[in-house]
Structures are given as C-alpha cells and as structure tokens.
Design a protein around this motif. Structure first.
Motif, PDB file in Angstrom:
ATOM      1  N   GLU A 236       8.611  -6.476  -5.823  1.00 33.83           N
ATOM      2  CA  GLU A 236       8.273  -7.834  -5.419  1.00 33.83           C
ATOM      3  C   GLU A 236       7.043  -8.396  -6.099  1.00 33.83           C
ATOM      4  N   PHE A 237       6.522  -7.492  -6.570  1.00 36.14           N
ATOM      5  CA  PHE A 237       5.268  -7.842  -7.055  1.00 36.14           C
ATOM      6  C   PHE A 237       4.952  -7.925  -8.906  1.00 36.14           C
TER       7      PHE A 237
ATOM      8  N   ASN B 113       3.936 -13.675  -7.142  1.00 34.34           N
ATOM      9  CA  ASN B 113       4.690 -12.402  -6.363  1.00 34.34           C
ATOM     10  C   ASN B 113       5.920 -13.195  -5.589  1.00 34.34           C
ATOM     11  N   VAL B 114       6.873 -12.404  -5.112  1.00 33.14           N
ATOM     12  CA  VAL B 114       8.030 -12.744  -4.106  1.00 33.14           C
ATOM     13  C   VAL B 114       7.213 -13.492  -3.054  1.00 33.14           C
ATOM     14  N   GLY B 115       7.740 -14.524  -2.549  1.00 32.66           N
ATOM     15  CA  GLY B 115       7.235 -15.150  -1.320  1.00 32.66           C
ATOM     16  C   GLY B 115       6.158 -16.128  -1.732  1.00 32.66           C
ATOM     17  N   ASP B 116       5.618 -16.230  -2.902  1.00 32.65           N
ATOM     18  CA  ASP B 116       4.737 -17.425  -3.383  1.00 32.65           C
ATOM     19  C   ASP B 116       5.680 -18.654  -3.541  1.00 32.65           C
ATOM     20  N   SER B 117       4.974 -19.714  -3.699  1.00 32.18           N
ATOM     21  CA  SER B 117       6.126 -20.968  -4.038  1.00 32.18           C
ATOM     22  C   SER B 117       5.274 -21.833  -5.318  1.00 32.18           C
TER      23      SER B 117
ATOM     24  N   ARG C  28      17.016 -21.076   2.786  1.00 31.98           N
ATOM     25  CA  ARG C  28      17.518 -20.316   3.615  1.00 31.98           C
ATOM     26  C   ARG C  28      18.785 -19.602   2.887  1.00 31.98           C
ATOM     27  N   GLU C  29      19.112 -19.430   1.949  1.00 28.71           N
ATOM     28  CA  GLU C  29      20.079 -18.544   1.454  1.00 28.71           C
ATOM     29  C   GLU C  29      19.834 -17.118   1.372  1.00 28.71           C
ATOM     30  N   ASN C  30      20.374 -16.286   2.233  1.00 29.26           N
ATOM     31  CA  ASN C  30      20.396 -14.771   2.152  1.00 29.26           C
ATOM     32  C   ASN C  30      18.913 -14.282   1.985  1.00 29.26           C
ATOM     33  N   THR C  31      18.101 -14.985   2.844  1.00 25.34           N
ATOM     34  CA  THR C  31      16.579 -14.604   2.714  1.00 25.34           C
ATOM     35  C   THR C  31      16.100 -13.435   3.100  1.00 25.34           C
ATOM     36  N   SER C  32      15.357 -12.643   2.620  1.00 23.00           N
ATOM     37  CA  SER C  32      14.997 -11.353   2.860  1.00 23.00           C
ATOM     38  C   SER C  32      13.446 -11.474   4.094  1.00 23.00           C
ATOM     39  N   ARG C  33      13.316 -10.439   4.462  1.00 23.95           N
ATOM     40  CA  ARG C  33      12.487 -10.681   5.690  1.00 23.95           C
ATOM     41  C   ARG C  33      11.061 -11.056   4.998  1.00 23.95           C
ATOM     42  N   ARG C  34      10.620 -10.741   3.698  1.00 28.54           N
ATOM     43  CA  ARG C  34       9.494 -10.764   2.825  1.00 28.54           C
ATOM     44  C   ARG C  34       9.471 -11.795   1.924  1.00 28.54           C
ATOM     45  N   GLY C  35      10.684 -12.710   1.850  1.00 22.01           N
ATOM     46  CA  GLY C  35      10.674 -13.978   1.110  1.00 22.01           C
ATOM     47  C   GLY C  35      11.579 -14.100   0.075  1.00 22.01           C
TER      48      GLY C  35
ATOM     49  N   THR D 217       2.185 -26.118  -8.754  1.00 24.30           N
ATOM     50  CA  THR D 217       1.020 -25.266  -8.518  1.00 24.30           C
ATOM     51  C   THR D 217       1.382 -24.060  -7.630  1.00 24.30           C
ATOM     52  N   LEU D 218       0.684 -22.905  -8.189  1.00 21.56           N
ATOM     53  CA  LEU D 218       0.962 -21.873  -7.391  1.00 21.56           C
ATOM     54  C   LEU D 218       0.552 -21.721  -6.034  1.00 21.56           C
ATOM     55  N   LYS D 219       1.413 -21.289  -5.141  1.00 20.08           N
ATOM     56  CA  LYS D 219       0.760 -21.353  -3.420  1.00 20.08           C
ATOM     57  C   LYS D 219       1.116 -19.892  -3.009  1.00 20.08           C
ATOM     58  N   SER D 220       0.133 -19.077  -2.822  1.00 21.25           N
ATOM     59  CA  SER D 220       0.359 -17.589  -2.673  1.00 21.25           C
ATOM     60  C   SER D 220       0.948 -17.794  -1.223  1.00 21.25           C
ATOM     61  N   GLY D 221       2.088 -16.528  -1.163  1.00 17.14           N
ATOM     62  CA  GLY D 221       2.510 -16.374   0.194  1.00 17.14           C
ATOM     63  C   GLY D 221       1.896 -15.245   0.830  1.00 17.14           C
ATOM     64  N   GLY D 222       0.701 -14.648   0.031  1.00 12.53           N
ATOM     65  CA  GLY D 222       0.102 -13.590   1.013  1.00 12.53           C
ATOM     66  C   GLY D 222       0.781 -12.287   0.918  1.00 12.53           C
ATOM     67  N   LEU D 223       1.742 -12.023   0.254  1.00 12.83           N
ATOM     68  CA  LEU D 223       2.656 -10.778   0.177  1.00 12.83           C
ATOM     69  C   LEU D 223       1.616  -9.610   0.134  1.00 12.83           C
ATOM     70  N   GLU D 224       1.725  -8.608   0.733  1.00 10.50           N
ATOM     71  CA  GLU D 224       0.835  -7.311   0.634  1.00 10.50           C
ATOM     72  C   GLU D 224       1.903  -6.109   0.432  1.00 10.50           C
ATOM     73  N   ARG D 225       1.541  -5.037  -0.035  1.00  6.12           N
ATOM     74  CA  ARG D 225       2.453  -3.865  -0.282  1.00  6.12           C
ATOM     75  C   ARG D 225       2.294  -3.030   1.121  1.00  6.12           C
ATOM     76  N   GLU D 226       3.638  -2.693   1.475  1.00  3.47           N
ATOM     77  CA  GLU D 226       3.765  -1.874   2.564  1.00  3.47           C
ATOM     78  C   GLU D 226       3.291  -0.381   2.494  1.00  3.47           C
ATOM     79  N   THR D 227       3.119   0.097   3.744  1.00  2.42           N
ATOM     80  CA  THR D 227       2.869   1.391   4.097  1.00  2.42           C
ATOM     81  C   THR D 227       3.823   2.085   5.018  1.00  2.42           C
ATOM     82  N   THR D 228       4.117   3.319   4.941  1.00  2.00           N
ATOM     83  CA  THR D 228       5.167   3.684   5.968  1.00  2.00           C
ATOM     84  C   THR D 228       4.349   4.376   6.796  1.00  2.00           C
TER      85      THR D 228
END
Length: 608
Positions: free
Chosen positions: A591-592, A255-259, A218-225, A285-296
């Motif tokens: 993040e990738f 990637n960021v947001g994985d664990s 919970r420390e200074n968490t960004s929206r994407r992890g 064990t790597l667990k994906s957070g499902g992060l995807e690249r953004e589109t504006t």
C-alpha cells in the motif's frame, strides 16, 4: 507476479519491438475526407475511418504531451453530437514535440490509425489517433471544452460486455453501450477532457509517476482504504489510473487511503500499463489518509510462527537488507520459520554461472541480528543455472530461515537440484526421503519456474512439514481492459500443473500419516478463489488460511487499483481443525509508495 520494475521494463521492450506493427491494418483510400471527431471515433472501438486520410478535423487543444515515445496532443470538438457512444476527443500523434498550446483552435489533416499500446500480442484495446498530421492553428487562447465529470453515478456497475464469439471474443466490433458497461463508458470518453473530484488513492504512487484512484468510494472497500479484487467478476469499475502532463517532481507521492482533494482533470488516454488513464493537466491536492505499516503479534511460547515473504530479487548489491531485517524483526516479530521467495544468487543478475546464495542469505541474517532479532539458521537448495525463471543470471530460489533456539531442522541427505523428494513411513510416522528436498524438479510443470522446497522441522517434539513455493508468474496474461472479454489467463495452465503436483505430494504425506502437520506457503501468484487455489486445496488436503480473515483484509498485493491475494499459507486438516491458529496479512509494502518489496508478508501462528 513479476516485480513491477521488471514487468515495466519487459513491457517497454515489447513495445519497442512491436511499435512498427501495432496498428490495425486497413486499406487507405485515394483521397482525404472531411470529418468531425465524433465521426472519426464512431460508435465502436474501431474508427470507421481507420486507415483513411481525413482533412480539416477541427477541435480545441486540451492537452499536450511533450515527452516519451508518444508525443502529440489531444483535441476536442466544442460542438458535440447527441450520441453518448461517440467520443468528441482524439489524440494527434506528432512523434516530435508538438507546436501547439492548450486552448489553440486547430484543424488537422492526416491519417486515422488504431494504435495498439504494447503491440497486438498483448490483446490490448486500440487508441484512435490521427497520424502524420498537418496542423493549422486557427486561433489561440480559446476556452477548453468543459471536462466530463467521471464519478460513482456516471460509471456503470457492470464492467464489460462479453466479446463477440465470432471474433475470438473481441469487443472491438461491438456497439458501445456507455450507460451499461464501464469499459464502454470509458471508451466513449477516449481522448476527451475528463475530471474526477476528491478521489481516494487505491494504488500508491509508483516509480513511473503514476497512481490509481477510485471514483466509487464504496466499491469493494478494504479496511485500509483500497479496493478489493475478490472474484473474476469484481474488477472494480471505479478504478482509474492517473498520470500527469506536468513535471514529475510535482506529482503527488501518495499511499493507499490518501486522496486527491479537489479536481483532477485532463485527457482520457489508454495505455499498456493499465488501460484507461486520466493524463492530468490539473492535479488535485494530496490529502494524507495517515496509513501506517502494520505490526503482527508475537507468538506465544507454545505457538509456532511460520511466515512467507517475497523479498523481490534480493541480492548482495541491494540497499534494502536493513529494511527487510527490520520488517522481519519488528513488524513480523521474528517468526520461528520464514519462507523467503526471490533470494538471488551471490552476484545477482550477473549471468556467469554462479548459483550459490550463501552471501545473500548471510547478509540478511546478519542484518536481522543487528536489528535485534535471532541468529537464524537456514536451508535451501541451489538451482541448476538459469533453469528456475526470474531475472536471467539471478537464479532466484526459496530459502528457509529458522530460529534454532525455538525450532530444529531435520537434515536428511540426498536433496539436490534434480532429485525428487519422496515420503516414507518410519515407525508409523511420515518422513521425507531428503530434507531439504524438491518436489518433482524434472517435471515439465516446473520448466523455467521455481521448484518447491520441502523441509522437516521439529517444534516442541512435533514434526511440521513445510513446503515453500513460488509458482509461475502471471506474465503474459491479458489485462482486465483487454479487447478480449473474458480475458485470457494463459499463465494459469502451468500454475494448475504446479498446484496439482504440490497437492499430490501433500496427499502422500497425509496418506502416510493422517494427522501430519503440513504447511504449503509462498508466492502462489494466484488468488484465493482461483482454480490454482482449488487444485492446491484438493479434497481438503490443504486449506488457504487467508480465508479465515474478514474479506476486507484479504490481500497481499496491490496491482492497478486492485488489492488481491497472491501470497498464501495453506494448512493441513490437523492444523485447521485445531481452530486455535491465527493468521495475519501484515501490510507493510503493497500500500506504500516507498515499498521495499511489492508483496506483503503473511504470518501463521498455531500450536502443533
């Protein structure tokens, strides 16, 4: 920042040069003393036995490093003392492949040394080691001392004590207070077997087989992890670097947001590339957070879209043109103006006097067309050879791409590598003396650094002044885990000078035409809360538009577990007052693990 690759290579070079002089020099006694590990580690960062010979140091082997220039093994005393400030683990430097195994009970005779990773000039803390060892294996197959659990509860909220002013602000001589300060806590565990559990990744796996996790979800968490670095006192105490004693092919590609689900455990080391590091002999064990690249969003007909994008030393030999083109077309939605940073000359790092970059830019423009984007036109000014910093021979520079179907460029002769652009008044309006032009290129503020590129654009009859920047890098600054606290940010001096000059130029435009639309953008290499940003903003001449975003989205770069702002788009009052602009930090890289640049691009949309 320098690219992660170039920074690592430079640091390795420094380490090689400094390795012979990277220990704390203390006189050695005439005889060896018997000591326990906690006696050797002591209650400060420097061992009371530094420089002394010790004999019969007993412990259980907890990890063996068989690769690299720091081969050796860690031992830990299974019979700890009652003092939380004294570590029970220590690294034994063998230089060659160790002949011990995890679980061996050993005694070690050797010399206690305080090794400075990267050399003393880095300001790094030291690693307490036993060098020139004679090792006796007493028995094998012993239980390894239980790993100390490192978690949100155990790591203090305060990051570091202030250093001793009588010792140039060094913390080395201060008694460790592991219950109060995070850096003291980690130091009290140096060399010990530690573990983290279900840790979220806050910096993606890099090419050097390392990543960063946080033990404070919970420390200074960004929206994407990730974990946001929002001020000089928000160092994020839960950050911890993860490396591995196993095969590189088995290291998680995260990637960021994985664990890392489950337990990750191993000795706690300290290195020049981020400080305290869990060198794992057991990985979760790597667990994906499902992060995807953004589109504006795509700009509307009456909106001008202006972007900045650091393409990381792009030259014709690179294999990333199609990916950069796809990012510009599909993720950035083909902005009307794109300020590119780190465009190299036509033969990249070949140091033969070549300064032209038409091949580099032409290849990118062609790739954009092939990706379904517009046929961009472009403007730039070739630098004088090897005067603008960056990779020797590369001659990096800023380049304007613009879509001629949407926006026009006002060409005005006179701009070159050494001529300063000025501002004049023509029929009541501000006008550049040269377009494109460079701001004060002969000023010492730009020594071995990129000079700002200025251009006049016209969109729907309205002139927009754009200043493309790539300020001095943070190279040479002390790391957050340095022995000197607060850390010295020596690179700020030049950036402050650069920001002052750019602000003065913007002020000239606004003094000439109060309602002029001015955009200063690029890789500022400093934070939105920094002194550099404050000098750029001045007395309201500019405003960093990334501050219009929620704090959880304010980042363009991810470094050592801290998501931070390095790339900015600053706007003049006429744009800010309109309140109809939109700003987007488009997270496609930082993040990738498979990034094509270490920077995320930024996009501003507004109606001039």
């Amino acid at each position: 920042m320098p690219s992660k690759k170039s920074a690592r290579l430079a640091a390795l070079t420094v380490a090689a040069v400094c390795s012979a002089a990277s220990t704390v020099a203390l006189s050695a006694p005439a005889h060896a003393e018997t000591a326990a590990i906690h006696d050797i580690q002591g209650t400060t960062r420097l061992s009371p036995y530094a420089g002394q010979a010790v004999t019969g140091v007993a412990g259980i082997v907890t990890g063996v490093r068989t690769y690299g220039s720091s081969r050796g093994f860690w031992i830990q005393d299974p019979n700890p003392d009652a003092d939380p400030a004294t570590s029970e683990g220590v690294f034994v430097f063998t230089s060659s492949t160790p002949k011990v195994a995890v679980g061996d009970s050993v005694t070690v005779t050797g010399t206690v040394s305080e090794f400075v990773p990267g050399g003393a000039s880095t300001g790094n803390q030291t690693v307490t080691e036993i060098t020139k060892p004679t090792v006796t294996v007493v028995s094998g197959g012993n239980a390894v001392p239980a790993a100390t659990v490192v978690n949100a509860k155990s790591v203090p909220a305060a990051y570091t004590p202030a250093g001793d002013t009588a010792a140039s602000n060094s913390v080395n001589g201060l008694t460790l207070r592991p219950g109060k300060y995070a850096l003291d806590y980690y130091e009290s565990l140096e060399g010990m077997n530690v573990q983290v559990a279900d840790a979220r990744v806050v910096t993606a796996t890099d090419p050097y087989t390392e990543l960063w996790v946080t033990v404070k979800p919970r420390e200074n968490t960004s929206r994407r992890g990730g974990a946001l670095y929002g001020s000089y006192t928000s160092q994020n105490t839960g950050r911890l670097q993860i490396q591995s004693l196993g095969a590189t092919t088995d290291f998680p590609v995260a990637n960021v947001g994985d664990s890392l689900s489950g337990v990750t455990a191993g000795p706690l080391d300290y290195n020049q590339f981020g400080g305290y590091t869990l060198v794992a002999n057991r990985l979760g064990t790597l667990k994906s957070g499902g992060l995807e690249r953004e589109t504006t969003q795509k700009q509307k007909k009456g909106e001008l879209a202006v972007a900045t994008y650091n393409v990381e030393n792009l030259d014709p030999s690179d294999a990333t043109f199609e990916e950069h083109a796809s990012a510009i077309v599909n993720n950035l939605k083909s902005p009307d103006i794109v300020s590119l940073e780190e465009i190299q000359d036509n033969n990249g790092a070949t140091n033969d006097g070549t300064v032209a970059a038409d091949v580099t830019v032409g290849k990118l423009i062609d790739a954009i067309v092939a990706a379904g984007g517009p046929k961009y036109d472009w403007r730039s000014i070739d630098p004088t050879n090897n005067t603008d910093g960056g990779e020797p021979g590369g001659n990096i520079r800023q380049v304007f791409l613009f879509n001629p179907e949407r926006v026009s460029f006002t060409d005005r002769a006179g701009g070159d590598a050494s001529t300063a652009v000025g501002v004049t008044k023509v029929r009541g309006k501000a006008q550049l003396t040269a377009s494109p032009g460079r701001i004060d290129p002969a000023d010492a503020a730009w020594a071995s650094s990129r000079k700002p590129l200025v251009g006049e654009f016209v969109f729907r009859g309205r002139t927009v002044f754009v200043i493309a920047n790539h300020f001095n890098s943070k190279g040479g600054d002390q790391g957050l885990t340095a022995q000197y606290q607060p850390v010295v940010r020596s690179s700020e001096t030049q950036r402050h000078q650069q920001a002052t000059l750019v602000n003065a130029f913007v002020k000239d435009i606004l003094d000439t035409q109060k309602n002029a639309d001015v955009i200063a953008l690029g890789d500022i290499n400093d934070f939105e809360f920094s002194g550099t940003a404050q000098l750029l903003e001045g007395d309201g001449e500019l405003w960093s538009a990334i501050k219009s975003l929620p704090k959880s989205e304010r980042y363009t770069y991810d470094y050592q577990g801290n998501q931070q702002v390095l790339d900015q788009i600053l706007v003049s009052p006429s744009i800010r007052r309109g309140c109809d602009f939109e700003y987007d930090s488009v997270h496609i890289n930082s993040e990738f693990h498979d990034q094509i640049s270490d920077h995320d691009p930024q996009v501003l949309r507004f109606a001039p």
